[in-house]
Design a protein around this motif. Structure first.
Motif, PDB file in Angstrom:
ATOM      1  N   GLY A  97       0.801  -1.216   0.000  1.00 38.13           N
ATOM      2  CA  GLY A  97       0.000   0.000   0.000  1.00 38.13           C
ATOM      3  C   GLY A  97       0.829   1.258   0.000  1.00 38.13           C
ATOM      4  O   GLY A  97       0.403   2.287   0.510  1.00 38.13           O
ATOM      5  N   LEU A  98       2.025   1.178  -0.591  1.00 34.54           N
ATOM      6  CA  LEU A  98       2.967   2.303  -0.658  1.00 34.54           C
ATOM      7  C   LEU A  98       3.384   2.792   0.725  1.00 34.54           C
ATOM      8  O   LEU A  98       3.674   3.968   0.930  1.00 34.54           O
ATOM      9  N   GLN A  99       3.436   1.873   1.694  1.00 32.13           N
ATOM     10  CA  GLN A  99       3.935   2.245   3.011  1.00 32.13           C
ATOM     11  C   GLN A  99       5.390   2.677   2.902  1.00 32.13           C
ATOM     12  O   GLN A  99       6.133   2.241   2.038  1.00 32.13           O
ATOM     13  N   ARG A 100       5.807   3.539   3.834  1.00 30.12           N
ATOM     14  CA  ARG A 100       7.161   4.077   3.820  1.00 30.12           C
ATOM     15  C   ARG A 100       8.110   3.143   4.553  1.00 30.12           C
ATOM     16  O   ARG A 100       7.834   2.706   5.674  1.00 30.12           O
ATOM     17  N   ASP A 101       9.241   2.870   3.910  1.00 27.41           N
ATOM     18  CA  ASP A 101      10.262   2.035   4.528  1.00 27.41           C
ATOM     19  C   ASP A 101      11.604   2.421   3.925  1.00 27.41           C
ATOM     20  O   ASP A 101      11.669   3.159   2.924  1.00 27.41           O
ATOM     21  N   TRP A 102      12.681   1.918   4.533  1.00 29.83           N
ATOM     22  CA  TRP A 102      14.034   2.226   4.090  1.00 29.83           C
ATOM     23  C   TRP A 102      14.894   0.981   4.191  1.00 29.83           C
ATOM     24  O   TRP A 102      14.638   0.091   5.002  1.00 29.83           O
ATOM     25  N   ALA A 103      15.915   0.915   3.347  1.00 26.94           N
ATOM     26  CA  ALA A 103      16.872  -0.195   3.395  1.00 26.94           C
ATOM     27  C   ALA A 103      18.229   0.334   2.963  1.00 26.94           C
ATOM     28  O   ALA A 103      18.327   1.350   2.274  1.00 26.94           O
ATOM     29  N   GLU A 104      19.281  -0.365   3.358  1.00 29.92           N
ATOM     30  CA  GLU A 104      20.626   0.088   3.048  1.00 29.92           C
ATOM     31  C   GLU A 104      21.016  -0.238   1.608  1.00 29.92           C
ATOM     32  O   GLU A 104      20.687  -1.306   1.079  1.00 29.92           O
ATOM     33  N   TYR A 105      21.713   0.689   1.005  1.00 32.50           N
ATOM     34  CA  TYR A 105      22.274   0.495  -0.334  1.00 32.50           C
ATOM     35  C   TYR A 105      23.393  -0.531  -0.265  1.00 32.50           C
ATOM     36  O   TYR A 105      24.275  -0.450   0.589  1.00 32.50           O
ATOM     37  N   ALA A 106      23.348  -1.516  -1.171  1.00 34.58           N
ATOM     38  CA  ALA A 106      24.350  -2.578  -1.189  1.00 34.58           C
ATOM     39  C   ALA A 106      25.004  -2.708  -2.562  1.00 34.58           C
ATOM     40  O   ALA A 106      25.470  -3.778  -2.938  1.00 34.58           O
ATOM     41  N   GLY A 107      25.017  -1.618  -3.330  1.00 34.36           N
ATOM     42  CA  GLY A 107      25.632  -1.646  -4.654  1.00 34.36           C
ATOM     43  C   GLY A 107      24.606  -1.613  -5.759  1.00 34.36           C
ATOM     44  O   GLY A 107      23.455  -2.037  -5.587  1.00 34.36           O
ATOM     45  N   VAL A 108      25.027  -1.104  -6.909  1.00 38.33           N
ATOM     46  CA  VAL A 108      24.100  -0.936  -8.030  1.00 38.33           C
ATOM     47  C   VAL A 108      23.560  -2.271  -8.527  1.00 38.33           C
ATOM     48  O   VAL A 108      22.411  -2.362  -8.983  1.00 38.33           O
ATOM     49  N   GLU A 109      24.375  -3.339  -8.411  1.00 34.13           N
ATOM     50  CA  GLU A 109      23.930  -4.641  -8.902  1.00 34.13           C
ATOM     51  C   GLU A 109      22.802  -5.228  -8.056  1.00 34.13           C
ATOM     52  O   GLU A 109      22.095  -6.148  -8.492  1.00 34.13           O
ATOM     53  N   ASP A 110      22.609  -4.702  -6.857  1.00 35.92           N
ATOM     54  CA  ASP A 110      21.549  -5.200  -5.976  1.00 35.92           C
ATOM     55  C   ASP A 110      20.209  -4.532  -6.242  1.00 35.92           C
ATOM     56  O   ASP A 110      19.166  -5.035  -5.835  1.00 35.92           O
ATOM     57  N   LEU A 111      20.211  -3.410  -6.941  1.00 42.40           N
ATOM     58  CA  LEU A 111      18.978  -2.658  -7.148  1.00 42.40           C
ATOM     59  C   LEU A 111      18.080  -3.344  -8.172  1.00 42.40           C
ATOM     60  O   LEU A 111      18.543  -3.772  -9.225  1.00 42.40           O
ATOM     61  N   ARG A 112      16.798  -3.418  -7.868  1.00 39.48           N
ATOM     62  CA  ARG A 112      15.827  -4.035  -8.760  1.00 39.48           C
ATOM     63  C   ARG A 112      14.541  -3.216  -8.781  1.00 39.48           C
ATOM     64  O   ARG A 112      14.121  -2.690  -7.757  1.00 39.48           O
ATOM     65  N   GLN A 113      13.916  -3.141  -9.948  1.00 37.01           N
ATOM     66  CA  GLN A 113      12.600  -2.519 -10.041  1.00 37.01           C
ATOM     67  C   GLN A 113      11.574  -3.592  -9.699  1.00 37.01           C
ATOM     68  O   GLN A 113      11.407  -4.575 -10.428  1.00 37.01           O
TER      69      GLN A 113
END
Length: 218
Positions: A97-113
């Motif tokens: 439901g578009l709740q707000r959350d945060w997570a740590e950046y672990a490199g560009v290869e970890d990012l996913r849409q």
């Protein structure tokens, strides 16, 4: 500021605040979509160099940034430079439901849409909405910003609500392209009661403080 390139309806059009916001969003999104890949890549490199000169960024141990969508001012080089310095980087995560959350950046290869239209997100463990309070400075997306600190967002109010958890006094920096900085004296952006203002704006050309009495630029 490049007023000739800025969409802005005339007073005679008599738009309500939400209609004016929608008009500006459509116009700015269309302009961004027309920007070439080469210009976007040049802009994101320049933007990273500019943001690194902001004193709060240079001194920060923890920074909240965002992983940009393709047409937004790019943050890839900035994320990598912060991480290479050992800075802890927090990225937005959209919960149910578009709740707000945060997570740590672990490199560009970890990012996913995770879903169409959503920004890239890390796969690291979610930290909760209150994790943004750990950030020493916050870098936020925007479609436009005026010199009074009014920020035009994408329309969902996600950042306006998320910033309620930020520590008092933490600088919030919006990233836009140069022509998306509006003069509040002649072309103020529409603002509603719930809209959170920002403290600085950065473009590939430089940055400026928007806090009253603070005239720092870089």
């Amino acid at each position: 500021m490049r007023s000739a390139a800025q969409p802005y309806p005339t007073a005679s059009e008599g738009l309500e605040v939400e209609d004016l916001k929608d008009y500006l969003r459509r116009s700015i999104r269309a302009s961004r979509a027309a920007r070439s890949t080469r210009r976007r890549e040049e802009a994101e490199l320049a933007l990273a160099s500019v943001v690194e000169t902001v004193p709060e960024i240079a001194e920060a141990r923890c920074v909240s940034v965002y992983a940009a969508r393709p047409t937004e001012p790019g943050t890839g080089p900035l994320l990598e430079r912060l991480a290479s310095r050992g800075v802890r980087v927090l990225l937005p995560v959209l919960g149910a439901g578009l709740q707000r959350d945060w997570a740590e950046y672990a490199g560009v290869e970890d990012l996913r849409q995770r879903a169409p239209g959503r920004p890239p997100e890390p796969s690291t463990p979610p930290l909760g909405a209150e994790a943004i309070a750990e950030a020493d400075v916050i870098v936020a997306p925007a479609l436009a910003v005026d010199t009074a600190g009014t920020r035009l967002g994408q329309g969902g109010g996600w950042y306006d609500r998320a910033l309620l958890h930020a520590r008092p006094g933490v600088r919030v920096i919006a990233l836009v392209f140069p022509e998306e900085v509006y003069d509040a004296g002649t072309r103020p952006l529409p603002r509603q009661r719930h809209d959170r203002t920002v403290d600085a704006v950065a473009t590939p050309d430089g940055w400026q403080s928007l806090r009253p009495g603070d005239d720092r630029v870089g």
